[in-house]
Write a protein that holds these residues in place. Structure first.
Motif, PDB file in Angstrom:
ATOM      1  N   THR A  42      28.810  39.127  72.726  1.00  0.00           N
ATOM      2  CA  THR A  42      29.886  40.128  72.749  1.00  0.00           C
ATOM      3  C   THR A  42      31.173  39.444  73.168  1.00  0.00           C
ATOM      4  O   THR A  42      31.273  38.929  74.287  1.00  0.00           O
ATOM      5  N   PRO A  43      32.159  39.428  72.312  1.00  0.00           N
ATOM      6  CA  PRO A  43      33.417  38.728  72.657  1.00  0.00           C
ATOM      7  C   PRO A  43      34.278  39.448  73.691  1.00  0.00           C
ATOM      8  O   PRO A  43      35.319  38.950  74.070  1.00  0.00           O
ATOM      9  N   GLN A  44      33.860  40.582  74.196  1.00  0.00           N
ATOM     10  CA  GLN A  44      34.683  41.323  75.144  1.00  0.00           C
ATOM     11  C   GLN A  44      34.562  40.800  76.574  1.00  0.00           C
ATOM     12  O   GLN A  44      35.312  41.227  77.440  1.00  0.00           O
ATOM     13  N   TYR A  45      33.639  39.903  76.860  1.00  0.00           N
ATOM     14  CA  TYR A  45      33.444  39.389  78.219  1.00  0.00           C
ATOM     15  C   TYR A  45      34.342  38.183  78.459  1.00  0.00           C
ATOM     16  O   TYR A  45      33.899  37.050  78.523  1.00  0.00           O
ATOM     17  N   ARG A  46      35.613  38.395  78.614  1.00  0.00           N
ATOM     18  CA  ARG A  46      36.536  37.294  78.904  1.00  0.00           C
ATOM     19  C   ARG A  46      36.712  37.086  80.400  1.00  0.00           C
ATOM     20  O   ARG A  46      37.151  36.046  80.835  1.00  0.00           O
ATOM     21  N   TRP A  47      36.376  38.052  81.218  1.00  0.00           N
ATOM     22  CA  TRP A  47      36.560  37.968  82.661  1.00  0.00           C
ATOM     23  C   TRP A  47      35.550  37.047  83.321  1.00  0.00           C
ATOM     24  O   TRP A  47      35.731  36.630  84.444  1.00  0.00           O
ATOM     25  N   PHE A  48      34.467  36.715  82.607  1.00  0.00           N
ATOM     26  CA  PHE A  48      33.416  35.911  83.217  1.00  0.00           C
ATOM     27  C   PHE A  48      33.896  34.501  83.530  1.00  0.00           C
ATOM     28  O   PHE A  48      33.465  33.899  84.506  1.00  0.00           O
ATOM     29  N   ASN A  49      34.789  33.942  82.721  1.00  0.00           N
ATOM     30  CA  ASN A  49      35.333  32.607  83.010  1.00  0.00           C
ATOM     31  C   ASN A  49      36.122  32.614  84.313  1.00  0.00           C
ATOM     32  O   ASN A  49      36.020  31.692  85.117  1.00  0.00           O
ATOM     33  N   HIS A  50      36.899  33.651  84.525  1.00  0.00           N
ATOM     34  CA  HIS A  50      37.670  33.755  85.768  1.00  0.00           C
ATOM     35  C   HIS A  50      36.741  33.971  86.959  1.00  0.00           C
ATOM     36  O   HIS A  50      36.978  33.427  88.035  1.00  0.00           O
ATOM     37  N   LEU A  51      35.701  34.751  86.758  1.00  0.00           N
ATOM     38  CA  LEU A  51      34.731  34.988  87.823  1.00  0.00           C
ATOM     39  C   LEU A  51      34.029  33.689  88.226  1.00  0.00           C
ATOM     40  O   LEU A  51      33.778  33.456  89.406  1.00  0.00           O
ATOM     41  N   THR A  52      33.746  32.835  87.244  1.00  0.00           N
ATOM     42  CA  THR A  52      33.113  31.540  87.532  1.00  0.00           C
ATOM     43  C   THR A  52      33.996  30.697  88.445  1.00  0.00           C
ATOM     44  O   THR A  52      33.534  30.147  89.443  1.00  0.00           O
ATOM     45  N   VAL A  53      35.258  30.618  88.128  1.00  0.00           N
ATOM     46  CA  VAL A  53      36.184  29.809  88.927  1.00  0.00           C
ATOM     47  C   VAL A  53      36.316  30.389  90.336  1.00  0.00           C
ATOM     48  O   VAL A  53      36.289  29.658  91.333  1.00  0.00           O
ATOM     49  N   VAL A  54      36.425  31.705  90.429  1.00  0.00           N
ATOM     50  CA  VAL A  54      36.586  32.342  91.744  1.00  0.00           C
ATOM     51  C   VAL A  54      35.333  32.145  92.598  1.00  0.00           C
ATOM     52  O   VAL A  54      35.420  31.817  93.787  1.00  0.00           O
ATOM     53  N   LEU A  55      34.147  32.324  92.006  1.00  0.00           N
ATOM     54  CA  LEU A  55      32.908  32.166  92.772  1.00  0.00           C
ATOM     55  C   LEU A  55      32.671  30.729  93.209  1.00  0.00           C
ATOM     56  O   LEU A  55      32.222  30.484  94.324  1.00  0.00           O
ATOM     57  N   VAL A  56      32.962  29.769  92.348  1.00  0.00           N
ATOM     58  CA  VAL A  56      32.771  28.364  92.725  1.00  0.00           C
ATOM     59  C   VAL A  56      33.764  27.964  93.808  1.00  0.00           C
ATOM     60  O   VAL A  56      33.398  27.290  94.775  1.00  0.00           O
ATOM     61  N   ALA A  57      35.012  28.400  93.686  1.00  0.00           N
ATOM     62  CA  ALA A  57      36.004  28.085  94.723  1.00  0.00           C
ATOM     63  C   ALA A  57      35.626  28.760  96.040  1.00  0.00           C
ATOM     64  O   ALA A  57      35.713  28.145  97.111  1.00  0.00           O
ATOM     65  N   GLY A  58      35.196  30.006  95.975  1.00  0.00           N
ATOM     66  CA  GLY A  58      34.765  30.696  97.191  1.00  0.00           C
ATOM     67  C   GLY A  58      33.546  30.047  97.819  1.00  0.00           C
ATOM     68  O   GLY A  58      33.462  29.918  99.040  1.00  0.00           O
ATOM     69  N   GLY A  59      32.601  29.626  96.987  1.00  0.00           N
ATOM     70  CA  GLY A  59      31.425  28.930  97.501  1.00  0.00           C
ATOM     71  C   GLY A  59      31.781  27.607  98.146  1.00  0.00           C
ATOM     72  O   GLY A  59      31.219  27.237  99.186  1.00  0.00           O
ATOM     73  N   TYR A  60      32.739  26.901  97.554  1.00  0.00           N
ATOM     74  CA  TYR A  60      33.167  25.632  98.131  1.00  0.00           C
ATOM     75  C   TYR A  60      33.790  25.844  99.507  1.00  0.00           C
ATOM     76  O   TYR A  60      33.471  25.133 100.463  1.00  0.00           O
ATOM     77  N   PHE A  61      34.677  26.834  99.623  1.00  0.00           N
ATOM     78  CA  PHE A  61      35.315  27.086 100.916  1.00  0.00           C
ATOM     79  C   PHE A  61      34.321  27.598 101.946  1.00  0.00           C
ATOM     80  O   PHE A  61      34.418  27.270 103.128  1.00  0.00           O
ATOM     81  N   LEU A  62      33.344  28.381 101.523  1.00  0.00           N
ATOM     82  CA  LEU A  62      32.303  28.838 102.435  1.00  0.00           C
ATOM     83  C   LEU A  62      31.465  27.667 102.945  1.00  0.00           C
ATOM     84  O   LEU A  62      31.159  27.571 104.130  1.00  0.00           O
ATOM     85  N   LEU A  63      31.125  26.757 102.052  1.00  0.00           N
ATOM     86  CA  LEU A  63      30.347  25.587 102.458  1.00  0.00           C
ATOM     87  C   LEU A  63      31.161  24.647 103.342  1.00  0.00           C
ATOM     88  O   LEU A  63      30.620  24.032 104.259  1.00  0.00           O
ATOM     89  N   ARG A  64      32.448  24.529 103.077  1.00  0.00           N
ATOM     90  CA  ARG A  64      33.290  23.710 103.947  1.00  0.00           C
ATOM     91  C   ARG A  64      33.385  24.318 105.340  1.00  0.00           C
ATOM     92  O   ARG A  64      33.373  23.615 106.347  1.00  0.00           O
ATOM     93  N   TYR A  65      33.462  25.646 105.418  1.00  0.00           N
ATOM     94  CA  TYR A  65      33.488  26.333 106.708  1.00  0.00           C
ATOM     95  C   TYR A  65      32.180  26.085 107.453  1.00  0.00           C
ATOM     96  O   TYR A  65      32.188  25.793 108.649  1.00  0.00           O
ATOM     97  N   ALA A  66      31.051  26.189 106.739  1.00  0.00           N
ATOM     98  CA  ALA A  66      29.756  25.958 107.376  1.00  0.00           C
ATOM     99  C   ALA A  66      29.607  24.507 107.811  1.00  0.00           C
ATOM    100  O   ALA A  66      29.022  24.225 108.855  1.00  0.00           O
ATOM    101  N   ALA A  67      30.136  23.569 107.030  1.00  0.00           N
ATOM    102  CA  ALA A  67      30.067  22.160 107.415  1.00  0.00           C
ATOM    103  C   ALA A  67      30.915  21.899 108.653  1.00  0.00           C
ATOM    104  O   ALA A  67      30.561  21.070 109.493  1.00  0.00           O
TER     105      ALA A  67
END
Length: 106
Positions: A42-67
């Motif tokens: 379905t070509p209507q799912y364009r928001w998933f690319n932005h969600l990927t970037v946001v989740l990976v960046a958020g995960g990185y900052f969460l892991l840096r906080y835990a480290a």
């Protein structure tokens, strides 16, 4: 005598241990593959690319906080808790307590 401690230091990349960064990159690659499959279906799912970037960046900052808090294996322990352990804690009932007290018959 000078003792160098290079071998005793844990190897890190961008401030994260190697296995945590590897799990983060693996999650990102899986999200990109799912995003590509969603675009084919379905070509209507364009928001998933932005969600990927946001989740990976958020995960990185969460892991840096835990480290920074010296938590040795934050991501591995979260994955273990969410995926491998039971959803509900064990609560003993009267039936299980009575069965545990009975002696084993041979």
């Amino acid at each position: 005598m000078v003792t160098r401690r290079y071998l005793e230091k844990k190897s890190t990349v961008l401030g994260l241990p190697m296995y945590q960064l590897g799990l983060l990159v693996m999650g990102m690659v899986m999200m990109i593959v799912v995003s590509s499959l969603l675009k084919l279906a379905t070509p209507q799912y364009r928001w998933f690319n932005h969600l990927t970037v946001v989740l990976v960046a958020g995960g990185y900052f969460l892991l840096r906080y835990a480290a920074g808090k010296r938590h040795p294996s934050y991501l591995a322990s979260v994955l273990s808790f969410k995926l491998l352990q039971r959803r509900h804690p064990y609560e003993p009932t009267a039936h299980s307590i009575m069965n545990a007290r009975q002696p084993v018959k041979m």
